[in-house]
Every structure is written in structure tokens, then in C-alpha cells.
Design a protein around this motif. Sequence first.
Motif, PDB file in Angstrom:
ATOM      1  N   ARG A  80       0.833  -1.200   0.000  1.00 15.10           N
ATOM      2  CA  ARG A  80       0.000   0.000   0.000  1.00 15.10           C
ATOM      3  C   ARG A  80       0.870   1.253   0.000  1.00 15.10           C
ATOM      4  NH1 ARG A  80      -4.498   0.639   4.198  1.00 15.10           N
ATOM      5  NH2 ARG A  80      -2.701   0.633   5.633  1.00 15.10           N
ATOM      6  N   LEU A  81       0.512   2.218  -0.839  1.00 20.01           N
ATOM      7  CA  LEU A  81       1.258   3.463  -0.922  1.00 20.01           C
ATOM      8  C   LEU A  81       1.302   4.171   0.422  1.00 20.01           C
ATOM      9  CD1 LEU A  81       2.707   5.722  -2.460  1.00 20.01           C
ATOM     10  CD2 LEU A  81       0.457   6.569  -3.188  1.00 20.01           C
ATOM     11  N   VAL A  82       0.189   4.196   1.136  1.00 24.53           N
ATOM     12  CA  VAL A  82       0.146   4.919   2.401  1.00 24.53           C
ATOM     13  C   VAL A  82       1.147   4.354   3.395  1.00 24.53           C
ATOM     14  CG1 VAL A  82      -1.721   3.499   3.368  1.00 24.53           C
ATOM     15  CG2 VAL A  82      -1.379   5.861   4.175  1.00 24.53           C
ATOM     16  N   ASP A  83       1.386   3.052   3.363  1.00 24.60           N
ATOM     17  CA  ASP A  83       2.343   2.447   4.279  1.00 24.60           C
ATOM     18  C   ASP A  83       3.781   2.806   3.918  1.00 24.60           C
ATOM     19  OD1 ASP A  83       0.290   1.199   5.688  1.00 24.60           O
ATOM     20  OD2 ASP A  83       0.326  -0.572   4.387  1.00 24.60           O
ATOM     21  N   ALA A  84       4.002   3.201   2.669  1.00 22.28           N
ATOM     22  CA  ALA A  84       5.347   3.600   2.250  1.00 22.28           C
ATOM     23  C   ALA A  84       5.662   5.043   2.618  1.00 22.28           C
ATOM     24  CB  ALA A  84       5.499   3.406   0.746  1.00 22.28           C
ATOM     25  N   VAL A  85       4.669   5.928   2.575  1.00 19.09           N
ATOM     26  CA  VAL A  85       4.959   7.357   2.716  1.00 19.09           C
ATOM     27  C   VAL A  85       4.590   7.939   4.072  1.00 19.09           C
ATOM     28  CG1 VAL A  85       4.706   7.669   0.230  1.00 19.09           C
ATOM     29  CG2 VAL A  85       2.745   8.102   1.728  1.00 19.09           C
ATOM     30  N   ALA A  86       3.773   7.244   4.838  1.00 20.57           N
ATOM     31  CA  ALA A  86       3.368   7.788   6.138  1.00 20.57           C
ATOM     32  C   ALA A  86       4.580   7.979   7.039  1.00 20.57           C
ATOM     33  CB  ALA A  86       2.359   6.850   6.796  1.00 20.57           C
ATOM     34  N   ASP A  87       4.601   9.096   7.757  1.00 25.14           N
ATOM     35  CA  ASP A  87       5.651   9.394   8.736  1.00 25.14           C
ATOM     36  C   ASP A  87       7.034   9.546   8.107  1.00 25.14           C
ATOM     37  OD1 ASP A  87       3.805   9.286  10.864  1.00 25.14           O
ATOM     38  OD2 ASP A  87       3.999   7.101  10.944  1.00 25.14           O
ATOM     39  N   ARG A  88       7.119   9.870   6.831  1.00 22.23           N
ATOM     40  CA  ARG A  88       8.407  10.107   6.170  1.00 22.23           C
ATOM     41  C   ARG A  88       8.770  11.589   6.239  1.00 22.23           C
ATOM     42  NH1 ARG A  88      11.274   5.650   5.796  1.00 22.23           N
ATOM     43  NH2 ARG A  88      10.076   5.312   7.703  1.00 22.23           N
ATOM     44  N   ASP A  89      10.069  11.871   6.203  1.00 22.50           N
ATOM     45  CA  ASP A  89      10.546  13.263   6.183  1.00 22.50           C
ATOM     46  C   ASP A  89      10.623  13.808   4.763  1.00 22.50           C
ATOM     47  OD1 ASP A  89      11.131  13.405   9.037  1.00 22.50           O
ATOM     48  OD2 ASP A  89      12.762  12.015   8.599  1.00 22.50           O
ATOM     49  N   VAL A  90      10.838  12.920   3.797  1.00 27.99           N
ATOM     50  CA  VAL A  90      10.937  13.331   2.399  1.00 27.99           C
ATOM     51  C   VAL A  90      10.418  12.198   1.526  1.00 27.99           C
ATOM     52  CG1 VAL A  90      13.343  12.513   2.217  1.00 27.99           C
ATOM     53  CG2 VAL A  90      12.476  14.220   0.589  1.00 27.99           C
ATOM     54  N   ALA A  99       0.609  13.906  -0.841  1.00 30.86           N
ATOM     55  CA  ALA A  99       0.483  15.046   0.070  1.00 30.86           C
ATOM     56  C   ALA A  99      -0.584  14.785   1.123  1.00 30.86           C
ATOM     57  CB  ALA A  99       0.157  16.311  -0.714  1.00 30.86           C
ATOM     58  N   ALA A 100      -1.665  14.144   0.732  1.00 32.31           N
ATOM     59  CA  ALA A 100      -2.744  13.847   1.679  1.00 32.31           C
ATOM     60  C   ALA A 100      -2.352  12.776   2.680  1.00 32.31           C
ATOM     61  CB  ALA A 100      -3.993  13.408   0.913  1.00 32.31           C
ATOM     62  N   MET A 101      -1.369  11.961   2.335  1.00 34.80           N
ATOM     63  CA  MET A 101      -0.948  10.855   3.204  1.00 34.80           C
ATOM     64  C   MET A 101       0.224  11.217   4.106  1.00 34.80           C
ATOM     65  SD  MET A 101      -0.969   7.754   0.429  1.00 34.80           S
ATOM     66  CE  MET A 101      -2.482   7.133  -0.313  1.00 34.80           C
ATOM     67  N   THR A 102       0.770  12.426   3.934  1.00 37.25           N
ATOM     68  CA  THR A 102       1.962  12.824   4.688  1.00 37.25           C
ATOM     69  C   THR A 102       1.681  14.087   5.481  1.00 37.25           C
ATOM     70  OG1 THR A 102       2.758  13.996   2.711  1.00 37.25           O
ATOM     71  CG2 THR A 102       3.595  11.758   3.089  1.00 37.25           C
ATOM     72  N   GLY A 103       2.502  14.317   6.497  1.00 33.30           N
ATOM     73  CA  GLY A 103       2.329  15.489   7.336  1.00 33.30           C
ATOM     74  C   GLY A 103       2.943  16.738   6.729  1.00 33.30           C
ATOM     75  N   GLU A 104       2.619  17.873   7.308  1.00 39.31           N
ATOM     76  CA  GLU A 104       3.119  19.149   6.807  1.00 39.31           C
ATOM     77  C   GLU A 104       4.634  19.254   6.891  1.00 39.31           C
ATOM     78  OE1 GLU A 104       1.479  22.148   5.481  1.00 39.31           O
ATOM     79  OE2 GLU A 104       0.251  20.415   4.981  1.00 39.31           O
ATOM     80  N   HIS A 105       5.261  18.453   7.750  1.00 41.54           N
ATOM     81  CA  HIS A 105       6.713  18.499   7.875  1.00 41.54           C
ATOM     82  C   HIS A 105       7.405  17.801   6.716  1.00 41.54           C
ATOM     83  CE1 HIS A 105       5.964  14.353   9.065  1.00 41.54           C
ATOM     84  NE2 HIS A 105       7.236  14.124   8.837  1.00 41.54           N
ATOM     85  N   CYS A 106       6.681  16.991   5.949  1.00 38.55           N
ATOM     86  CA  CYS A 106       7.283  16.133   4.917  1.00 38.55           C
ATOM     87  C   CYS A 106       7.568  16.946   3.655  1.00 38.55           C
ATOM     88  CB  CYS A 106       6.354  14.966   4.599  1.00 38.55           C
ATOM     89  SG  CYS A 106       6.994  13.846   3.337  1.00 38.55           S
ATOM     90  N   VAL A 107       8.823  16.930   3.227  1.00 36.69           N
ATOM     91  CA  VAL A 107       9.217  17.592   1.990  1.00 36.69           C
ATOM     92  C   VAL A 107       8.940  16.653   0.825  1.00 36.69           C
ATOM     93  CG1 VAL A 107      11.162  18.521   0.668  1.00 36.69           C
ATOM     94  CG2 VAL A 107      10.977  18.999   3.121  1.00 36.69           C
TER      95      VAL A 107
END
Length: 339
Positions: free
Chosen positions: A57-67, A85-93
Motif C-alpha cells: 500500500r502506498l500509504v504504508d510507504a509514505v506515512a511518517d516520512r521526512d521526504v 500530500a494527503a498521506m503525509t504530514g506538513e513536515h514532509c518535503v
Amino acid sequence: MVDEPGARVRAAVVGTGLIGGSVLLRMYAAGVDVIGWDPDPATRRETRQVGVPAPDRLVDAVADRDVVFLCGPLPTLPATLVEVAAMTGEHCVLTDVGSTKEQVAAFAAAQGLTHRFVPGHPMAGTDRAGLTAARSDLLVGAAWVLCPAPGPATSAFRWLAELLVRLFEARVVPMSATEHDSAAALASHVPHLLAGALAGAVQRASLRDAILALAAGSFSDGTRVAGTPAERTANMLLGNRDRVLGELAEVTAFLDDLAAALRTDDAAALTARYAEARAARAALRDRRFDAYDREFPTGGDHAAEVSWLRELGVAGGHLTGLHVGADTVSYAARRPVAD
């Protein structure tokens, strides 16, 4: 190995073909906490086989990532950007590696993502495709275009530029998206047209096999990128169509000059045109650089900083390092020595 700050970075690569796979393998080799994801199940299995996590799942790859590096085909980038973008936090580049920049930059701005999306384009590649063609050293030392923007977006640019210098020893070339697409048209996109035309003419020739038997370095070098997957080349050319056509007209005009000189047995004109062309080739091989370093306040709207960065890239320069302190950001840069 990367130093400790880089090693703590949590990264994801979405789309693990030639470029995405090379980003992934370099980070993995450097000890970065990196996850790969590709829409193709077979490619995800290949990724796991080289030791890199690749969830289904894509969400499991990108969640909680910094970049997150977005490395899929150009036409898929807008939808993937919104999804990630919807799956990551505002801190994620977020960044991409696409060969055209203006369209995706405008799309990101319309989606309100400029503050954390940094358009990017590493200037490297081969005529092969897929994860099996990827190499951990493919992008090491490459010119890597990043498109800075003022305001909060500058912080994302600084962070990503520092990471690329550290992990890839990249020569970060800061440019606006518009400047990139204009320069890339003649530096990269038109050469694909010329290579395709030469290789295509040979493919249609009645003496094709004899021509290929005689083909040496000039033919091989001149047609290398014609081996690029056709769909990838078409996406690139269509994504920058107007500029490519404009620069192709300039190339055609120069070719017409050569043909006219040849047709009229004008050796002097033919020699002069080739001397002109040879000068560009020599400049590519023998460019010399001077240090061109600057400091800017860490805070503020960063308009002067972004203006300096873009001017550096347009002048043919690049960043070799940067440090963000409490009060100032320091850039180490190189700029071509004027002839």
C-alpha cells in the motif's frame, strides 16, 4: 556512509524505475531509513529482493516520512503529488525527478503545496529502464536542478539541497521552473529528437545492416538516447513541447547553414560553422569555476536569497554545500569563470 543527521532521515521513493530506483539504492547504501513503492507488484517484489522494504500500500510507504521522492512517469505526477500530500504530514518535503518542471510547479501552487514541494530534476540517466537498470552510483556527482521559491518554500529547498549534497554529492543547480524548461529543451530534449531522427533514418535505410556494421563512436554517441523507452521520451517532449519546437527551429537553422555550405562547396563557411560548434564542445569539457559563496538571514521572506539562487543557476553555477544556522544560511557555490 552518510553522517548521523542524514542517517536519521526517513525517506520514501514512489516509482522505482531507473531514476527512482537509483535514488532508492543510493539512500539504502548510505544507511538511510528508506522505503520504496511502485504500482507494479513485480517491481515491489524486486525491491524487496535487494533488501529494501516495499509495502503493497502506498500509504504504508509514505506515512511518517521526512521526504518523499516522486519518480513515476510525467503524466502521473499531478495525481500522485495530491495523493502523497494527503498521506503525509506538513513536515514532509515532497520532490520529483521529472524532466519538465513548469507544469508540475504550477499544479503544486494551485494545490497549495509550494511550501513543501520542491520541483527537481537530476541530470543523469541511461538508455535502459526499470529497477534492474538502476545503479546506486548513477546520480552521484550529477547536476541536480531544484526550483526554489520564496517564503516558507525556501526552508524546504534548503533542507532538500543539503540532503542531496550530502547523500549524492550533487551539484545542486537552483533555477526557476520556467528557466529549467527553457534550458533543458536544448540541453536534453532536442538531443532526443536528433538521436531519434538519425537512428530512425538508419532503421529505414536500404543498407541498414551495412550501416550498423560500420557504425562506430560518432553514431553510437549520437544515438544513445534513442534507446530510451519510447513512451518516456514522448512524455518528456510533449511536456515541454513549445520550447522544444522553438529550440529545434534554431538547430534546424544551424543545420541549414551547414547544408548550404556543403551544397555550394564553401569550405570556409563549413569550417567556420564547425569551429563555432567545437567551441561549445570545448567549453563543456574545460569549464573552470570560481567560488561564489553567500550568506542570507535565516528568517524573512527570502526573496533576495531566491533571486541570488536563481541567478546562480542561470549563470551556469551550482551549489556544493550549505549550512543553516540560527541566524544565517551559508551557501558554498561555484560559478563558471568568464572567458
